[in-house]
Every structure is written in structure tokens, then in C-alpha cells.
Design an enzyme around this catalytic site. Structure first.
Site, PDB file in Angstrom:
ATOM      1  N   ASP A  82      -4.971   8.977  10.735  1.00 15.32           N
ATOM      2  CA  ASP A  82      -3.632   8.487  11.034  1.00 15.32           C
ATOM      3  C   ASP A  82      -3.071   9.024  12.344  1.00 15.32           C
ATOM      4  O   ASP A  82      -3.294  10.171  12.707  1.00 15.32           O
ATOM      5  CB  ASP A  82      -2.687   8.840   9.887  1.00 15.32           C
ATOM      6  CG  ASP A  82      -2.955   7.976   8.671  1.00 15.32           C
ATOM      7  OD1 ASP A  82      -2.876   6.747   8.810  1.00 15.32           O
ATOM      8  OD2 ASP A  82      -3.273   8.527   7.605  1.00 15.32           O
TER       9      ASP A  82
ATOM     10  N   GLU B 268       0.854  -1.186   0.000  1.00 19.49           N
ATOM     11  CA  GLU B 268       0.000   0.000   0.000  1.00 19.49           C
ATOM     12  C   GLU B 268       0.884   1.228   0.000  1.00 19.49           C
ATOM     13  O   GLU B 268       1.729   1.405   0.857  1.00 19.49           O
ATOM     14  CB  GLU B 268      -0.880   0.025   1.249  1.00 19.49           C
ATOM     15  CG  GLU B 268      -2.001  -0.981   1.178  1.00 19.49           C
ATOM     16  CD  GLU B 268      -2.644  -1.192   2.523  1.00 19.49           C
ATOM     17  OE1 GLU B 268      -2.722  -0.231   3.306  1.00 19.49           O
ATOM     18  OE2 GLU B 268      -3.031  -2.337   2.798  1.00 19.49           O
TER      19      GLU B 268
END
Lengths: 254, 393
Positions: free
Chosen positions: A56, A45
Site C-alpha cells: 500500500d 472491500e
């Protein structure tokens, strides 16, 4: 057949690695990809950095800020990926937030992904219903699979809806957390992994968030098709540089 | 055509809920419950009582006679600066804390830029005895020491946002991340008409008390319940949303939104989102926002910390695109001058945000019989250091 489908069909537990494109240095994208493939990683990814990555934790935020500072842009990533399929054969998934894709133009973005050989996308802030109504056809036209996240709080009915719309795998977030936030799994995660595994979904499950070592990797794959590691790998790149990828992968799989 | 939110959470092209799946259960719980709970008799009773007895509502509608004479029109000020804690922000935090209690939440988080919303949140948490964590950009913490001290006195924990540009947008990111990590026990009190649906509509409804009061107050003094113009400053846009709310679909009322031009629209240091922004996603909402060509969100600038948000609420983005509202932007200098003008002509020291709105009086003229209604959204106490520095007081 899409490379993701092919890989999901393999008779083994999968290891997928996330890293931020253009990190630690702008031109590290391709060398890191190459090392990950050489180390036997099943899927990669590639993070398209964003100024405001809501989902995140600190590690990936910091890598995004650094990558942007290094000069990474959407166009730069596509130019780095030009010709990547001559050398890289594992599935490539681009993970990025929706705003940069909107500004590039969703259709143009999908077209470029297809041209350079990207197999799928993960767009954490593009909700499944909006995707389903507005963007699924353009993704499909360009042969791109879109992967969705589920969490311990996602209601069963929504999991079924996500399963229906999904084409690749379902990204099972290990706990209610931003990326990198937890360091081990408890009974709660175990129960959640089992619960989802028993739902009989058509999509394969990959577990992500909070996987940092061999122990958490094994726990994650016990009830799923594979696991995704992001923050721990970014930390490794930060501390050991971009030429020590093999060591990291070895310690996860051992 | 209505300028209110539709059943899918959109204002025209703008709004929606572009959130990571991790937030879906939290936001969905709110979406399913906010109208139901806020329409309950018991909720309305408690909300109204607190607005009256604690916040000090209704706030006065004040006819500014010296200003009116000078500008040859009829100028009214809705005195939100007289609310407890010094601005309109508390209307929303009272509403949301009551909602949070009914949802069984026992922990509150909030973001703040200049600290006004942080103070208003810390205040209602103290009032209810609920734990409060306020995220504030590390740079803003340094710039807004008095409000940081207020929040601490009120028992809140102020956590520095150290990511990105270390200002309001990053504080908002941190609050959202906190919510992702604490999805069950925590309610996130957003301070403006921004964020994923239902926040823009929910916050607008809590602020709508402003125009609701204006209607009856204007009826008393003018014999009609609407003005000819409503004027408010817009950062995220909550005081403006409250002032416009009951006039949104009333075409007799001209809507004017005043943004912060900072050092000038073309200076690279501005917060005039309607002029400089493009359609995109910020904090879970599709709206206009300031960003690079590549879709990275940029840092705005205004001398007033309450206006330097890179986005704008989706309601306002729609008012702009549909041309229902007139958008103007006012540079730092004119706003600061108006801080002095309002002080010396009406004896009201306004917040610098609020001062931006009044500067419209030098930009365009109004008819003699026009009823021109300003939202005097906040008082200037918090800005004294900036005023002192700017005017060498």
C-alpha cells in the site's frame, strides 16, 4: 450462490470500493458500509488494518495506522460485522495481510468470516501457490472466495495458473505500483488491459490501483468487468468526513 | 537433516516468499538466476578479487591471549571489523552489486537501520558507478548522523522512511514499496539474511566467506578446521549466518546465537526475537517475529541499532526451533561493559552489536581446550557517540 458470483453475473460495469475498517473513527465501519450500499456501489472491500502494509501507498498506510490507533483489531472487526447481513446485501470482501490472519488462526478466521457473512478475501501477501497447497480447502469449506492480483509484469503462464485457482474475480493491478501511486492511465495501461482481456480467461477482471475519478474509472471498465477504488475514497473520507460518501460515488459514476 | 535452505526456499518451517504479486517477477528473476550467476567462473573471479583487493580479505583470525587466559579457554576472533567500511556487511553488498550488474540493473535501493548496510551499499554503488537510494527511518537519520553523512559523501540519496515507527522495519517497507514501483531497472540489496527467498540464502552465501576462511585459518593454528563453539550476535543474523555457514551441518560445532535483551526480556523494551517472538510473516518471510496478540508487528528496542529488528532470519528461526543453536540474550548494560572490556583487554573497540556476543563469556564457562570462535563483526567507530554518552568519556 456466493454474492460475488451473483454480482459478477450482472449485466453492468461494477464499482467496488475499498476502505479501511475503523477509519476515520473506530465505529465508522458500519455507517460507511451502509452509505456505500445506499450510493449504489456493487461490492465493498473492507480493509483489516496492518502495521506493515507492504503493497500500500501512503494514503492507505496512513488510514491503517489511524485505524489501529483507534483500536481496530481482528476481533473488533468481526464484532462490528455481527448482524451486518440484516442491512447490507452487496458482496463483502475482507482485504488484509496474512500475518494478522495467521495469528487469529486461518481456520478460525475463515469460520468467523462465514458467520458474519463475508463473501471473499484478498490477501496480497499470500502467494497463489501457498494458498493452493495449504489454504484453499479451508477457504472453500467456509464458502470464501479468494481473489488474486495480477500486474503488467505477471507472465502469461502465471496469469493462467491464477485464473485456474481463482473463483471470484481477478484483481488486475493497473500498473507496477503500490496503491494510489498513479493519477492517470497512459497507452501502456490501455495495451495491458487489452492484452489481458484478449486472453479469454474464465475469471472476470476488476481493475484496481490508480483509479481516482470518472475518467480513470471509464478507462478501466472499458476493457474489464469493473473497477476498484481505494486510496481516492480514503482521501475523500479524510477530507470530507464519513457522512459524504454519496457525493464521491456520484462523481465517479457521472 | 540439513540446516541449509531446501529447494522450495524453506529452513524447516521457516522462510518462503510471502510477497505481494507485484513483487513476484522481481523475486522470481532473482530466484532463477542467483545460483547460476554466482557459480559462473567469471563472477567468482571478480567477487574474490574485490574481496581481496578492495575489502581486505582474508580478515585475520586472531587468538585473543589475554581474554583466553582470563576465561581459561582458547578464544579466537574473526576480525570482520577490519573489513573496508568497518563491518562484515560489505561482503554481501559486493556480491549483490555484481549480481545486479549481470541482471542488467542500473539502480540500487537498500534499507538501513544504524547505517552500516547503507554505507556498505553506497560504497559498492560508488565503486560501480550505479545510482543508489537508501531508505532509513526518520528517527534513525536523526540518531546516526555520521553514517548519513558517509552515505551522502559516497553519492547516495538517503530517503527518510516516515511511515509507521520510522525505524528499520519501516525503512525496509519503503524499500520494498520502491521495488514494487520500479520493478524493471532496480535491484534491492537487502542487508541481512531476511526477506523473501532467495534473499536469506543468497546473503548467507555471500557471507559464508567468513567461515570458509575460518576453516583454513583454524587448520593452520589448531590442526583442525573446526572450532568447538561459534558465537555471533544476531539481529537479522547476517554475520552469524556467515560464521555458522560451513559448520551448520557439522555437529561437532556448538552454535551460539546472542540476541539483544535491551532493557531486559520482560521490560517491554527488548529485541530478543527468539524469546519474545511468535511465528508469523515479516518482510516476505515466515519466521519468528515480535508482534502483538493481534498480529501487528511491534517495535523492538536495543541500545545497538543493528540488533533492533523485530524479526530474525528464517535460518536462525529454524536453528532455534530445532535446537541446533543455543540462543541467549544480553542486556544493554552487559554489552556496553563488554565494549569497554574488549577495548582494554585486546585493544579492539567493537561495535555495540559485536560486544553483545562477547558477553556470553560471563554467562557460561568453556573447557580449557575448547576452541571458542567469535565473530568480531564490526568496529565501534560508529558507536562512539553512544559510548561517550554512556561512559561519560
Amino acid at each position: 450462490m456466493n454474492r460475488i458470483t451473483q454480482t459478477l453475473g450482472k449485466d453492468k460495469k461494477l464499482l467496488s470500493i475499498y476502505f479501511t475498517a475503523g477509519y476515520p473513527d473506530l465505529e465508522d465501519t458500519i455507517p460507511v458500509l451502509q452509505q456505500l450500499q445506499d450510493s449504489g456501489v456493487d461490492m465493498i472491500e473492507l480493509g483489516l488494518p496492518f502495521s506493515d502494509p507492504l503493497a500500500d501507498g501512503p494514503t492507505i498506510q496512513e488510514s491503517s495506522t489511524q485505524a489501529l490507533h483507534n483500536g481496530m483489531t481482528t476481533e473488533k472487526l468481526f464484532s462490528q460485522l455481527e448482524g451486518v447481513r440484516d442491512k447490507i446485501h452487496v458482496p463483502l470482501v475482507v482485504m488484509g495481510y496474512f500475518n494478522p490472519m495467521m495469528q487469529y488462526g486461518v481456520e478460525r478466521f475463515c469460520k468467523r468470516c462465514q458467520e458474519v457473512g463475508v463473501d471473499g478475501l484478498i490477501v496480497p501477501d499470500l502467494p497463489v501457490d501457498v494458498y493452493h497447497e495449504q489454504y484453499q480447502s479451508v477457504f472453500q469449506q467456509h464458502g470464501l472466495m479468494n481473489m488474486f492480483l495480477i500486474t503488467p509484469q505477471t507472465p502469461d503462464s502465471r496469469i493462467r495458473y491464477i485464473d485456474e485457482v481463482s473463483e471470484g474475480f481477478i484483481y488486475m493491478v493497473s500498473s507496477a505500483a503500490t496503491t494510489g501511486a498513479k493519477s492517470s492511465f497512459g497507452d501502456e495501461q490501455e495495451a495491458y488491459f487489452k492484452r489481458i482481456a484478449s486472453m479469454g480467461l474464465k475469471s472476470k477482471l476488476l481493475v484496481g490501483f490508480g483509479i481516482s475519478n470518472s475518467t480513470t474509472y471509464q478507462a478501466a471498465v472499458a476493457h474489464s468487468k469493473g473497477a476498484i477504488i481505494g486510496s481516492a475514497f480514503i482521501k475523500h473520507l479524510k477530507n470530507h468526513g464519513s457522512d459524504s460518501v454519496a457525493n464521491f460515488i456520484k462523481q465517479i459514476r457521472d | 537433516m540439513s540446516y541449509h535452505v531446501n529447494e522450495k526456499g524453506y529452513y524447516g518451517d521457516f522462510g518462503g516468499a510471502f510477497i505481494p504479486e507485484m513483487l513476484y517477477p522481481n523475486v522470481e528473476e532473482l530466484r532463477q538466476n542467483y545460483l547460476k550467476i554466482t557459480n559462473e567462473e567469471d563472477f567468482k573471479k571478480e567477487f574474490d578479487a574485490l574481496l581481496r583487493d578492495y575489502v581486505g580479505r582474508p580478515t585475520p583470525l586472531y587468538f585473543a591471549s589475554r581474554l583466553s587466559e582470563k576465561y581459561n579457554t582458547k578464544i579466537y576472533l574473526k576480525r570482520e571489523d577490519l573489513c573496508h567500511t568497518g563491518a562484515h556487511k560489505i561482503n554481501n553488498t559486493i556480491g549483490q552489486i555484481l549480481l545486479a550488474k549481470r541482471l542488467g540493473k542500473n539502480r540500487i535501493i537498500a534499507e538501513t537501520g544504524a547505517g552500516q548496510h547503507g554505507v556498505a551499499t553506497a560504497t559498492v554503488c560508488a565503486l560501480m558507478g550505479i545510482q543508489c537510494v537508501v531508505y532509513m527511518g526518520e528517527l534513525d537519520i536523526q540518531r546516526q548522523a555520521p553514517n548519513v553523512a558517509r552515505m551522502k559523501m559516497l553519492g547516495a540519496e538517503v530517503r527518510p522512511a516516515q511511515s509507521g515507527s520510522k525505524t528499520l522495519k519501516d525503512a525496509t517497507n519503503e524499500a520494498i514499496r520502491d521495488w514494487i514501483n520500479n520493478p524493471v531497472d532496480t535491484h534491492y540489496i537487502i542487508g541481512s539474511v531476511v526477506g523473501p527467498h532467495p534473499y536469506p540464502d543468497m546473503v548467507a552465501r555471500f557471507q559464508a566467506v567468513i567461515s570458509e576462511e575460518c576453516k583454513s585459518q583454524l587448520q593452520d593454528v589448531e590442526g583442525r578446521d573446526y572450532p568447538d563453539h561459534v558465537i555471533a550476535c544476531v539481529g537479522g543474523g547476517s554475520n552469524a549466518a556467515g560464521l555458522y555457514y560451513h559448520y551448520l551441518d557439522d555437529k561437532r560445532v556448538n552454535i551460539i546465537a546472542v540476541e539483544a535483551a535491551g532493557k531486559g526480556i520482560d521490560s517491554g523494551e527488548s529485541a530478543a526475537t527468539s524469546a519474545l517472538g511468535k511465528e508469523g510473516i515479516i518482510h516476505g518471510s515466515k519466521t519468528l517475529l515480535m508482534q502483538t496478540e493481534d498480529g501487528q508487528i511491534t517495535e523492538p528496542y536495543s541500545i545497538s541499532a543493528g540488533l533492533d529488528y523485530p524479526g530474525v532470519g528464517p535460518m536462525h528461526a529454524h536453528l532455534y526451533r530445532s535446537q541446533r543453536a543455543e540462543f541467549v540474550s544480553i542486556p544493554d548494560q552487559e554489552a556496553m561493559d563488554w565494549g569497554l572490556t574488549l577495548s582494554q583487554m585486546e585493544g579492539i573497540i567493537p561495535a555495540i552489536e559485536t560486544a553483545h556476543a562477547f558477553a556470553i563469556l560471563d554467562q557460561r564457562s568453556f573447557e580449557k581446550d575448547d576452541v571458542v570462535l567469535f565473530n568480531c563483526s564490526g568496529r565501534g567507530d560508529k558507536d562512539l557517540a553512544t559510548y561517550i554518552d554512556y561512559f561519560k568519556l
